[in-house]
Design an enzyme around this catalytic site. Structure first.
Site, PDB file in Angstrom:
ATOM      1  N   TYR A  55       2.939  17.292  56.913  1.00  0.00           N
ATOM      2  CA  TYR A  55       3.949  18.105  56.611  1.00  0.00           C
ATOM      3  C   TYR A  55       3.949  19.434  57.404  1.00  0.00           C
ATOM      4  O   TYR A  55       3.609  20.383  56.614  1.00  0.00           O
ATOM      5  CB  TYR A  55       4.591  18.078  55.368  1.00  0.00           C
ATOM      6  CG  TYR A  55       4.797  16.739  54.640  1.00  0.00           C
ATOM      7  CD1 TYR A  55       4.964  15.613  55.396  1.00  0.00           C
ATOM      8  CD2 TYR A  55       5.003  16.716  53.290  1.00  0.00           C
ATOM      9  CE1 TYR A  55       5.095  14.464  54.786  1.00  0.00           C
ATOM     10  CE2 TYR A  55       5.332  15.309  52.683  1.00  0.00           C
ATOM     11  CZ  TYR A  55       5.063  14.306  53.544  1.00  0.00           C
ATOM     12  OH  TYR A  55       5.537  12.951  52.843  1.00  0.00           O
TER      13      TYR A  55
ATOM     14  N   PRO B 251      13.613   8.054  48.207  1.00  0.00           N
ATOM     15  CA  PRO B 251      14.520   7.294  46.899  1.00  0.00           C
ATOM     16  C   PRO B 251      16.086   7.592  47.372  1.00  0.00           C
ATOM     17  O   PRO B 251      16.965   6.654  46.751  1.00  0.00           O
ATOM     18  CB  PRO B 251      13.853   8.027  45.791  1.00  0.00           C
ATOM     19  CG  PRO B 251      13.690   9.159  46.259  1.00  0.00           C
ATOM     20  CD  PRO B 251      12.882   9.124  47.672  1.00  0.00           C
ATOM     21  N   LEU B 252      16.262   8.505  48.060  1.00  0.00           N
ATOM     22  CA  LEU B 252      17.821   8.769  48.480  1.00  0.00           C
ATOM     23  C   LEU B 252      18.313   8.452  49.716  1.00  0.00           C
ATOM     24  O   LEU B 252      19.103   9.222  50.259  1.00  0.00           O
ATOM     25  CB  LEU B 252      18.221  10.135  47.926  1.00  0.00           C
ATOM     26  CG  LEU B 252      18.067  10.355  46.459  1.00  0.00           C
ATOM     27  CD1 LEU B 252      18.039  12.179  46.377  1.00  0.00           C
ATOM     28  CD2 LEU B 252      18.771   9.758  45.565  1.00  0.00           C
TER      29      LEU B 252
END
Length: 260
Positions: A64, A209-210
């Protein structure tokens, strides 16, 4: 006064943490590349997640940024509270923004772990995932390297990311799988590994998850997190955000309707 963990608790890598975790991918620049546009806000989001909302499961990866999110976590949270689990991942290279490629050569994995330890300011990684299984390197070599590092005390527990049920069964021949992290949400909702993890007693960490922000408007946020949490006590979602207001909405959604 202690803060009630959002969505209750789950035990991962030997620690009891909040079932609502926090993913740090969005704390980097566009394309998961470089530094955040607002460094101060990124640090504040991490501190608010832990100190204001009681989120004690922080998920990151050396890829990241690359390296940006791990450095942010140290800046924001070091020295780490005893109850906070910082999970990271190794085994991915980043040639450019939006570009990801697995790289599981044993020497590279060892170098990644050593670098993550320095960036996070730790003597041991609580939980270290193999970010992706590299198809060009024998899996026993990849997992064997992480297992050797665990034996040296540099890794506490080993997890797997974006894997199939077959991958999990095979990995179990070489390591104790501490957690599995796969995509799961109401749109991308089928994953046979979910039931396998339940049967094997392995925590299932639902990333995206979204649906990368597509489920955050209106009732979608609450419904999406509630659906995940009701799949079983072994499921823990790790939504990501770079905004304090969105973090508050996520925690509120769990409190309003996200508990099973």
């Amino acid at each position: 006064m202690s803060i009630e963990p959002p969505a209750g608790t789950i035990t991962i890598a030997g620690k009891t943490v909040s079932r609502l975790g926090f993913g740090t991918m969005r704390l980097t620049g566009p394309g998961t590349w470089g530094h955040p546009q607002d460094f101060t806000t990124a640090v504040s989001v991490l501190r608010e997640a832990v100190n204001a909302y009681g989120i004690t499961h922080i998920d990151t990866a050396d890829a990241y940024g690359p390296h940006t999110a791990e450095a942010l976590i140290r800046h924001a949270l070091y020295p780490y509270p005893d109850d906070v689990l910082v999970a990271t991942k190794v085994g991915m290279i980043r040639p450019a923004p939006h570009v990801w490629a697995p790289h599981g050569h044993p020497g590279y994995l060892r170098a990644c772990v050593e670098a993550s330890l320095r960036r996070l300011g730790r003597e041991r990684l609580d939980l270290c995932y193999l970010h992706r299984i590299d198809p060009d390197v024998p899996i026993e070599d990849q997992l064997g390297t992480l297992q050797a590092l665990k034996g040296e005390g540099k890794i506490g527990h080993i997890g797997l990311s974006k894997v199939t049920s077959e991958d999990i069964r095979l990995a179990g021949k070489y390591i104790t799988v501490a957690a599995v992290q796969n995509v799961l949400n109401v749109r991308d909702h089928f994953d046979p590994a979910l039931e396998l993890c339940r049967d094997l007693g392995i925590p299932y960490v639902a990333y995206r998850p979204l649906d990368a922000g597509n489920l955050v408007r209106g009732p979608g946020l609450e419904a999406s997190l509630s659906w995940l949490l009701q799949l079983g006590p072994h499921v823990t979602p790790i939504p990501a955000t770079s905004r304090l207001s969105h973090l508050a909405e996520i925690v509120s959604a769990v409190g309003a309707g996200g508990r099973p």
